[in-house]
Design an enzyme around this catalytic site. Structure first.
Site, PDB file in Angstrom:
ATOM      1  N   ARG A  97     -34.335 -23.903 -26.115  1.00 49.19           N
ATOM      2  CA  ARG A  97     -34.665 -23.015 -27.220  1.00 49.19           C
ATOM      3  C   ARG A  97     -33.371 -22.721 -27.991  1.00 49.19           C
ATOM      4  NH1 ARG A  97     -39.150 -24.339 -26.789  1.00 49.19           N
ATOM      5  NH2 ARG A  97     -41.030 -23.101 -26.470  1.00 49.19           N
ATOM      6  N   HIS A 102     -37.248 -30.541 -33.244  1.00 47.30           N
ATOM      7  CA  HIS A 102     -38.035 -30.028 -32.098  1.00 47.30           C
ATOM      8  C   HIS A 102     -39.074 -31.053 -31.630  1.00 47.30           C
ATOM      9  CE1 HIS A 102     -39.270 -26.037 -29.989  1.00 47.30           C
ATOM     10  NE2 HIS A 102     -39.503 -27.076 -29.219  1.00 47.30           N
ATOM     11  N   GLU A 152     -35.908 -21.669 -36.458  1.00 50.44           N
ATOM     12  CA  GLU A 152     -36.642 -22.867 -36.898  1.00 50.44           C
ATOM     13  C   GLU A 152     -37.640 -22.528 -37.997  1.00 50.44           C
ATOM     14  OE1 GLU A 152     -38.314 -24.898 -33.502  1.00 50.44           O
ATOM     15  OE2 GLU A 152     -36.373 -24.893 -32.491  1.00 50.44           O
TER      16      GLU A 152
HETATM   17  C1  DGY Z   1     -42.386 -26.248 -25.195  1.00 46.59           C
HETATM   18  O1  DGY Z   1     -43.449 -26.633 -24.702  1.00 46.59           O
HETATM   19  O2  DGY Z   1     -41.915 -25.143 -24.966  1.00 46.59           O
HETATM   20  C2  DGY Z   1     -41.664 -27.215 -26.053  1.00 46.59           C
HETATM   21  O3  DGY Z   1     -40.623 -26.621 -26.744  1.00 46.59           O
HETATM   22  C3  DGY Z   1     -42.621 -27.910 -26.994  1.00 46.59           C
HETATM   23  O4  DGY Z   1     -42.038 -29.132 -27.303  1.00 46.59           O
END
Ligand code: DGY
Length: 325
Positions: A238, A285, A267
């Site tokens: 993240r 992402h 984002e």
């Molecule tokens: C998640 O599932 O948390 C991912 O970031 C999606 O790609």
């Protein structure tokens, strides 16, 4: 029971919901999230919500949807949901771990290799018609084979990344709240170390921890300053784990080798200056973005939702205390 799906999802999950008896499905079929008001407007009478990481499910949304019993996130990360507030309201939250570990590990390696071997720069050069042939000094990058890989977070995704490191003869060290059991450490040839040691010793630092208050800006200016001058930072977890302003500053000064990023603090916005830098590879992402993985995530999110609405324990409850209460 009314169910709302907040955004277009792969058909596998839709099929699960359509085959479940007694569900009235409302579906935002557009591949675009709704505004907060739009989300509340569509989900206000729903008992079940299937949402994406792009939906912010905060106290206001939860209050605006008073019938909600289950919020099923089609993601492993659930920092887009105010879980404490959901729990207070007796709403079960679920997520989709496991099914995306391998594809996310692949993307981590794609970024690691791309930044070390300057693939983005090379591709831009070729596409711009600026490549005039092989050169002995052209785009020299970092060696991967035999280097040290430091993994921050050693859950399913961290482990999948570690497994791939064996093919590159790498030394794997990791920082994690708990130590892996001995058999797994031996299989992964991974050694648990403290965060300071990991930062100081790694040629590649890769982030695989969830985003929480504790991990906010875990990699800040001070940590970046302690990385080896030729080391690379990879983030497929993240964005807010990294202080992007500090990262841009060290990249601008070539204080580290470079970075491979799949996730960002705000984002889809990028921190000013990031886009212009050559020593960073930027992905939008994409960690779990394969046909197979997204299909499995969709199916799992729908299954969690159906099970939760039936009063069964879903496969992946985030706040199981709601079930006990
Ligand atoms: C998640 O599932 O948390 C991912 O970031 C999606 O790609």
């Amino acid at each position: 029971m009314k169910v709302f799906i907040s955004r277009a999802i792969p058909p596998a999950g839709l099929q699960v919901l359509e085959e479940a008896t007694g569900l009235e499905i409302d579906y935002n079929q557009r591949d675009e999230g709704l505004s907060k008001a739009g989300l509340i407007g569509r989900a206000s009478r729903a008992e079940g919500l299937l949402c994406l990481l792009t939906d912010k499910i905060d106290a206001e949304v939860l209050a605006g949807c008073p019938n909600l019993k289950v919020v099923s996130n089609m993601a492993v990360g659930y920092n887009n949901i105010e879980v404490a507030e959901a729990t207070r309201r007796g709403i079960l939250v679920t997520n989709t771990p496991g099914v995306l570990s391998e594809s996310t590990a692949d993307l981590t390696w794609a970024l690691l290799l791309a930044v070390a071997r300057r693939l983005g720069e090379g591709e831009r050069m070729v596409r711009a018609g600026e490549w005039h042939g092989w050169g002995p000094l052209q785009l020299l990058g970092g060696e991967v084979n035999g280097k040290t890989l430091g993994l921050i977070g050693m859950g399913r995704i961290g482990q999948a990344v570690a497994r791939r490191a064996a093919g590159f003869n790498m030394k794997v060290i990791y920082f994690n709240r708990s130590k892996l059991d001995q058999a797994l450490e031996t299989e992964l040839k991974a050694t648990r170390v403290g965060l300071d040691e990991l930062i100081a010793e790694s040629d590649f630092v890769s982030l695989h921890a969830p985003y929480t208050q504790e991990t906010h800006h875990l990699i800040d200016g001070e940590m970046l300053a302690r990385m080896r001058p030729e080391a690379y930072l990879i983030n497929t977890s993240r964005g807010p784990l990294v202080d992007e302003a500090a990262l841009v500053a060290v990249l601008k000064n070539n204080r580290i080798g470079g970075a491979g990023l799949d996730v960002y603090e705000q984002e889809p916005l990028l921190y000013p200056g990031l886009r212009e830098l050559d020593n960073v590879v930027l992905a939008p992402h994409l960690g779990s973005a394969t046909h197979q993985t997204r299909g499995e995530m969709s199916r799992l999110a729908a299954t969690n939702l159906v099970m939760g609405l039936r009063g069964e324990r879903p496969l992946h409850p985030v706040n199981p205390e709601v079930l006990e209460g």
